[in-house]
Structures are given as C-alpha cells and as structure tokens.
Design an enzyme around this catalytic site. Structure first.
Site, PDB file in Angstrom:
ATOM      1  CD  GLU A  33      -3.004   1.512   0.461  1.00 14.07           C
ATOM      2  OE1 GLU A  33      -3.001   0.389  -0.523  1.00 14.07           O
ATOM      3  OE2 GLU A  33      -3.610   2.389   0.654  1.00 14.07           O
ATOM      4  CE1 TYR A  34       5.581   5.180   3.138  1.00 10.32           C
ATOM      5  CE2 TYR A  34       6.933   4.484   1.479  1.00 10.32           C
ATOM      6  CZ  TYR A  34       6.612   5.316   2.364  1.00 10.32           C
ATOM      7  OH  TYR A  34       7.579   6.403   2.546  1.00 10.32           O
ATOM      8  CB  SER A  80      32.827  16.395  22.877  1.00  6.82           C
ATOM      9  OG  SER A  80      33.554  15.153  23.357  1.00  6.82           O
ATOM     10  CD  GLU A 109      20.180   9.994  26.993  1.00  9.45           C
ATOM     11  OE1 GLU A 109      20.990  10.154  26.224  1.00  9.45           O
ATOM     12  OE2 GLU A 109      19.671  10.822  27.756  1.00  9.45           O
ATOM     13  CE  LYS A 111      30.555   8.571  24.349  1.00  8.20           C
ATOM     14  NZ  LYS A 111      31.036   8.321  23.109  1.00  8.20           N
ATOM     15  CG  ASP A 113      31.264   3.757  18.269  1.00 11.66           C
ATOM     16  OD1 ASP A 113      31.397   5.141  18.344  1.00 11.66           O
ATOM     17  OD2 ASP A 113      32.043   3.098  18.540  1.00 11.66           O
ATOM     18  CE1 TYR A 218      23.578  13.415  21.543  1.00 15.77           C
ATOM     19  CE2 TYR A 218      23.501  11.355  20.760  1.00 15.77           C
ATOM     20  CZ  TYR A 218      24.045  12.300  20.838  1.00 15.77           C
ATOM     21  OH  TYR A 218      25.071  12.691  20.114  1.00 15.77           O
ATOM     22  CB  CYS A 400      68.352  -3.792   8.600  1.00 14.26           C
ATOM     23  SG  CYS A 400      66.980  -3.211   7.703  1.00 14.26           S
ATOM     24  CB  CYS A 418      67.715   0.028   9.964  1.00 15.95           C
ATOM     25  SG  CYS A 418      68.699  -0.118   8.462  1.00 15.95           S
TER      26      CYS A 418
HETATM   27  S1  IVH Z   1      24.987  14.130  24.936  1.00 13.97           S
HETATM   28  C1  IVH Z   1      26.013  17.922  25.755  1.00 13.97           C
HETATM   29  N1  IVH Z   1      24.146  11.505  24.607  1.00 13.97           N
HETATM   30  O1  IVH Z   1      29.398  10.928  22.308  1.00 13.97           O
HETATM   31  C2  IVH Z   1      25.659  16.762  25.490  1.00 13.97           C
HETATM   32  N2  IVH Z   1      26.086  11.994  23.443  1.00 13.97           N
HETATM   33  O2  IVH Z   1      32.005  11.361  23.174  1.00 13.97           O
HETATM   34  C3  IVH Z   1      26.619  16.170  24.381  1.00 13.97           C
HETATM   35  N3  IVH Z   1      27.101  10.388  22.122  1.00 13.97           N
HETATM   36  O3  IVH Z   1      29.799  14.066  20.657  1.00 13.97           O
HETATM   37  C4  IVH Z   1      26.187  14.771  24.008  1.00 13.97           C
HETATM   38  N4  IVH Z   1      25.483   9.010  22.370  1.00 13.97           N
HETATM   39  O4  IVH Z   1      28.288  12.333  19.692  1.00 13.97           O
HETATM   40  C5  IVH Z   1      25.010  12.106  24.365  1.00 13.97           C
HETATM   41  N5  IVH Z   1      23.175   9.352  24.613  1.00 13.97           N
HETATM   42  C6  IVH Z   1      24.223  10.208  24.268  1.00 13.97           C
HETATM   43  C7  IVH Z   1      25.212   9.933  23.223  1.00 13.97           C
HETATM   44  C8  IVH Z   1      26.350  10.830  22.965  1.00 13.97           C
HETATM   45  C9  IVH Z   1      26.332   8.971  21.914  1.00 13.97           C
HETATM   46  C10 IVH Z   1      28.271  10.875  21.516  1.00 13.97           C
HETATM   47  C11 IVH Z   1      28.082  12.327  21.109  1.00 13.97           C
HETATM   48  C12 IVH Z   1      29.122  13.221  21.690  1.00 13.97           C
HETATM   49  C13 IVH Z   1      29.928  12.075  21.784  1.00 13.97           C
HETATM   50  C14 IVH Z   1      31.111  12.381  23.116  1.00 13.97           C
END
Ligand code: IVH
Length: 664
Positions: A33-34, A80, A109, A111, A113, A218, A400, A418
């Site tokens: 359908e989509y 970061s 939360e 993290k 990658d 996030y 060497c 060397c």
């Molecule tokens: S918060 C001020 N939450 O990790 C808040 N970052 O090593 C800044 N990342 O640059 C980021 N999961 O790209 C936040 N649940 C999460 C994340 C997260 C992955 C990354 C993000 C950040 C890097 C820092």
C-alpha cells in the site's frame, strides 16, 4: 479534490506511515500500500513541477550529486563528553554533583557509536542537518540526512526546533556494506562509525540512501522554550514530536541504580543491532545543569562511562618486522583472522622487542588481542597454558631485514634501529612521509604510488620526485599510466613546490620536529636560510622547542648531505619561505579580519564592541559584503544577518563573541 490537494494529502500520509514504520515500529499499512501511494505521488508530482518540495517523501529516494558541503556555525556550541573508565571515576563524578544537589537524579542512556548531528526545523518543517565539526562550525549535510527514513520531515511544532543525536550505521547495514565492498575488491570500512561518517560526507546522496543509516535523538536545544525542564522531559518531548528516541534510558536515584544500568547494558551490548561504546550519565534537571555549566569542550553535568575494549582470543601465526622512516624496527603480529569490535583483524602491532620478551611470545601461541581506543589492534597477552608442540621461538634478528646492516639498540631505549641512511626501506618511508597529507601534500603520491615508483627505480630520493617530469615518456610505457593521469600527477608535484616552509620542514623528517614544531620554526625564522644559520641556543630559546629538539635540528642542518638536499630542492624551485601571518597573536580570531556588528548586544553598546574589536586588530565595517569575514549578531538582527547567511559568512552570537574575546 484537486491534484494539488491530493499531492498534499499523499505527502502527509506517506510521512505518517514512514514514522509509524521506522520510528514507532508499528505500521498501519502494508508495504504494498505504501509503495502504491508513493508511486501515485511521484506520478502527480511529475505533472506538477511547480509544487516541488524538498521535504516530500518522494525526494528522500532520489539520488542527487552535491558540489560540496557548506560550513555552518552552530548557534549553540556542540559539546563532546568527558570520559570515565571505571566505577571509582564514575562514583566520584556523581558524588561531586550530589554534594551540590543532594536531590539530583541522573538519566542513563546508551552511548551510541556514530557521529553527532544537529537537526533544525522551522515552521514544523525539516530545514537543515549539520555535523558537529569542531563543535563551533560543522558541515551542512542536509541532503544526505534526508535519506534517513526515520528522520521526520514534518513535526507538530511550529517554532524553531533544534534537536541533536547520533547518526549511526546498524550492524546489519555495516556487514552488508563490507560484503559488497569485498565483492567489488574495494577497501573495507574499519568499523560502523567510520562507515557512517564516510557515508554522510559522500557527495552522492544515492549512496547514503543505499547504505541505510539511522539516527537516535538525545538532546533538545533550548528545551525551556517548549516547557522542557529536564533530560527526561527532553526525551519524552522529542518522542512526542515523532523523533526516534531509544527507550533504553532510565532515571536513576542512586549510584547502585546507575551501576545496575551499566551492568545490564554491558550484557546486552553484543546482541544490540547497533554499536554502543558506553553509557552516558546525565544530571537530569536543566536548572541544575545550568549551574554546573560546561568547560570549553564538555558539559560538567554529564559524563560517558566507556566499556572496556572487547578482548578476543586467536593464534599468533608469525611475527614480521617493518623498518620505519627513522630506521625504527617495529614487530607486527600476523594473526589468525578474528572478529573484534565489529571488524576482522589479522594483524596487530607488538610495539618493540621488549614487549615480545615481556609477554614471552612464541610463534603459534594462543594470544588475547583487543583494539586500543577501539581502533588499533594490539596483543594484550599470550596464553602459555594453551601451548602445544607446534610453538616456535621468535629470534630477534641482528641485522636489518631489508638492507642487512647491523641493527643498533641504544642502552636505555626499548627500540632497535637500522642506522643505515641508505636502507631502501628507510628511504621509501621518508619519501612517503615527504609526500603525505600533513607534509607536502602531493596529490596522487600516496604510499602505494610512491612504493611503485621506488620499486621501479623512478624515485630513490626526495629530489627524484621533482625530476620525475623528465621521465614522463618512460612512465607512459607502463601499463595503467595514461597521458591524463601522468600529467595530473606531475602537475600535483609541480604545485607542491609552492608549499610553505613549515610543510617542507615537517616533510624533511627531522627528528623531534613534528608538524607543530615545524610551524613554530617557520614562523619564527621565515626562511630556510635563517633557520639553517640558527645556533642551538637560539633554537632552544624558542618557546615550546626544547633542548633535545634544538640539538636534533642543529645536527640535521650540520650534515652535509642534508644541506645538499636542501640546495638541490632550492635549485629545482621548491619554496623555502613561510608567508607572514598578519595576525600577530594567533589566538585572537579577530586580527586582520573584517567584522560586521548587527542587532542589539545585551552586555555592551555597539560602539564599545566596535572598540573592543578594533583593539584586537579587526576592521569593523557597517555593511555585509563578500569581503566580510565574520558577522556578530545580537538580538533582533535583521537584513545584515540574512545577507550574511545568504553569502555563507560565519555568524557568531554575543555569547560566542565574548567567549572568544576573553579566551586570550
Ligand atoms: S550527549 C552536551 N548523549 O558521544 C551533551 N552524546 O563522546 C553532549 N553520544 O559528541 C552529548 N550517545 O556524539 C550524548 N546518549 C548520548 C550519546 C552521545 C553518543 C556521542 C556524541 C558526543 C560523543 C562524546
């Protein structure tokens, strides 16, 4: 219903179905359908080009070829995160916060990658996606991000919204991509993060669409404007706006709860459909976050707990040695291929002879390997208890492996060298270094090409690079060397003659002179002649150049063969000077720049700001033109700001302006 109304209806419906499918995982219509509705939309749109909309669901699947990515200044710096690597460090982090705010709770939360991305919406419509870049300035990658099907093109909020999150490549997409690369004999991607970053920066949007990226959100910028006062509310609000938010987050009231979340996540990690490298722990309330503030790079109210690197067992099949540019011998482990942190690993560094002795490594040993910083594979230890009769001793050679001259190991050093300056391996590595990106940056002279030229007798020294044009006809006689390609390479070599002294100095591979020291020296002396005449004490007196470096630089220029090399490069037209930097204080971003002030500043009057800028060497102008380097925009900035944006001129808000002024 008019055709225009039907187009609008189809766009609305298809957007809704995409969110149901990709974000909520709860489709209300079949794929069939989509597809049928999408086809109907494409058909109607082709008859109504005047109703073009970049955010139409049909546009997500059309490949476009872009010219490049525009730079965009982040209105709010993209920070970061600080890292912690064990329970104690994490405990210290949360306890410091509980001292100030005994009632604080934390949101834990995953993290993810991947790569950080900011999404902007105006009037409920997606308008732009920008990478983190250096945190201040990122790149506009809107067209590639549009191909990610879970990102809404419409949201039920009219005010300007900026949300941030992580774009990543799911494990399954990554495997499929590398399988494809392999079958096409193309290089493999090291990990899903690199693959995602490469995909987002690809100029063909068709590539991004095919490689199936995804995104989790996030972070809600300026959430307060929308009644959001905590990270928990931010996650909930983003979900309500149809953004894809992972439901694997938890509000924790005690350290035990936080640690439990981390342990549970660690157990789930391998079975998740995407890569995570840790858990982010964030102070929940925004008012408390604000009081703690940030450092230049990272917030003080959040940190990332990083999982220990994944360790895997395999067999050490052999040890081979490579000779570097300085003559340093590096042992490498040849491994039975094994999967570590998402990629197949078959080689690892062993650092030096001591490491082999310390680990008591024998050929055919079972060994444990991991990826340092999740990138470079290294051997962690041997498992002597698993030895069988096939093991053999590895004997560190006296000579060497490339030129056969006697190796030298200085008393207090771990490395073996060397010392034969004519060793072909050393020569090759120094030529590769000379041509490399941070040195002379010669287009087309990557390590493989240089190795070929060396092997075929074209380039046996740095000077030979600049003699290559004399042998153009000979080159053309080889398979794979076309007129066009050869001329391009020669033009790249010719162009490199104009590189500044700093690059040449770095390229020469003087011991202790990295790219930073090379820049300092070039700026200090201006010309090669002045530098070559400088005494050791004069060199050592330069800030950041220590005594060891000064001695090494002096001794380099005292060697007649190095002087001869410089003389012949000079005779062949290689530039030997550094352009003067007008900006006297390199830390001051305003010196020599044309700056325009616009809008109302809250902390000072316009004339005060003007004086401040002029004192820093800026030229303050009243109108925005192509010559403007920077616009500083206060509240209610009008047409000048619009013009700056149109011309792609960087715009800083007052906060950023003051931060830069006070930085020096
Ligand atoms: S918060 C001020 N939450 O990790 C808040 N970052 O090593 C800044 N990342 O640059 C980021 N999961 O790209 C936040 N649940 C999460 C994340 C997260 C992955 C990354 C993000 C950040 C890097 C820092």
């Amino acid at each position: 219903m008019s055709e225009q109304e039907r187009i609008e209806e189809l766009r609305r419906l298809l957007e809704k179905y995409a969110i149901e499918y990709y974000v909520d995982d709860n489709p209300s219509v079949s794929d069939f359908e989509y597809d049928r509705l999408l086809e109907e939309l494409q058909d109607l749109e082709s008859r109504h080009p005047e109703l073009y909309d970049p955010n139409s669901p049909s546009q997500r699947i059309i490949g476009k070829v872009l010219n490049g990515f525009e730079k965009v200044v982040h209105a709010q710096r993209m920070l970061s995160l600080s890292d912690v690597f064990n329970q104690e460090e994490l405990k210290a982090f949360v306890e410091r916060i509980w001292k100030d705010f005994p009632d604080a709770t934390f949101i834990c939360e995953y993290k993810f990658d991947g790569l950080a991305m900011a999404l902007m919406y105006e009037d409920g419509r997606f308008v732009r996606a920008v990478t983190r870049g250096d945190g201040d300035v990122g790149e506009d990658v809107t067209e590639n991000v549009r191909t990610i099907p879970s990102i809404p093109m419409q949201i039920p909020e009219k005010g300007p919204v900026e949300v941030r999150g992580e774009v990543y490549m799911p494990k399954a997409s990554f495997e499929a991509l590398n399988n494809l690369q392999e079958s096409l004999h193309l290089p493999l991607f090291a990990n899903p993060r690199n693959a995602a970053a490469g995909t987002i920066r690809n100029l063909d949007t068709g590539v991004a669409r095919k490689r199936r990226l995804d995104m989790y959100l996030y972070y809600f910028t300026n959430g307060e404007r929308y009644g959001v006062h905590s990270q928990k509310e931010a996650l909930e609000a983003m979900s309500r706006l149809h953004f894809r938010v992972s439901d694997a987050w938890r509000e924790c009231h005690s350290f035990e709860e936080i640690w439990k979340f981390i342990e549970e996540t660690g157990q789930k990690r391998a079975s998740l459909p995407f890569e995570i490298d840790g858990v982010v722990v964030k102070l929940n309330r925004f008012d408390q976050q604000q009081i703690l503030g940030t450092t230049a790079k990272a917030p003080k109210y959040a940190t990332a707990y990083k999982f220990p690197a994944e360790e895997v067992e395999t067999r050490l099949l052999d040890i081979t040695l490579t000779v570097g540019r300085t003559g340093k011998i590096t042992p490498n482990a040849v491994l039975e291929p094994v999967r570590v942190a998402g990629t197949l690993v078959s080689a690892a560094t062993l650092h030096n002879a001591d490491r082999i002795a310390q680990y008591d490594l024998k050929i055919n040993d079972r060994v444990i390997i991991r990826k340092a910083g999740d990138i470079i594979p290294e051997v962690v230890k041997a498992l002597p208890e698993k030895r069988d009769e096939t093991i053999r001793d590895f004997v560190w050679p006296q000579d060497c492996p490339v030129c056969g001259s006697r190796l030298v190991r200085l008393p207090d050093e771990a490395d073996t060298y060397c010392v034969n300056p004519d060793c072909p391996a050393r020569i090759l590595e120094s030529i590769i270094h000379f041509c490399s990106r941070d040195a002379m940056d010669i287009d087309g002279m990557g390590s493989k090409r240089v190795a070929w030229l060396h092997e075929h007798g074209y380039v046996n020294s740095i000077e030979d690079i600049y003699r290559l044009h004399e042998r153009r006809d000979e080159l053309l006689s080889h398979k794979g060397w076309s007129d066009k390609g050869t001329d391009k390479l020669l033009a790249g070599i010719e162009a490199s003659k104009k590189q500044p002294l700093s690059r040449l100095l770095f390229g020469l591979g003087i011991r202790q002179v990295g790219s930073k020291a090379a820049r300092l020296l070039a700026q200090e002396f201006g010309t090669m002649d002045a530098l070559m005449d400088a005494s050791e004490s004069r060199l050592a007196a330069i800030n950041l150049i220590g005594e060891v470096s000064a001695r090494s630089i002096r001794s380099f220029f005292d060697q007649s063969e190095n002087r001869a090399l410089i003389d012949s490069l000079k005779a062949m037209g290689v530039n030997m000077s550094e352009p003067k930097v007008e900006n006297a204080a390199p830390d001051n971003p305003f010196a020599g720049k044309t700056v325009v002030l616009t809008g109302t500043l809250s902390q000072m009057g316009r004339s005060e700001a003007k004086k401040m800028l002029e004192d820093l060497g800026a030229n303050v102008s009243g109108s925005v033109s192509k010559k403007t380097d920077l616009v500083i925009a206060g509240e209610k900035a009008g047409s000048k700001l619009t013009k700056a944006n149109d011309l792609g001129i960087p715009v800083w808000d007052e906060e950023r302006f003051l931060r830069e002024v006070h930085r020096g």
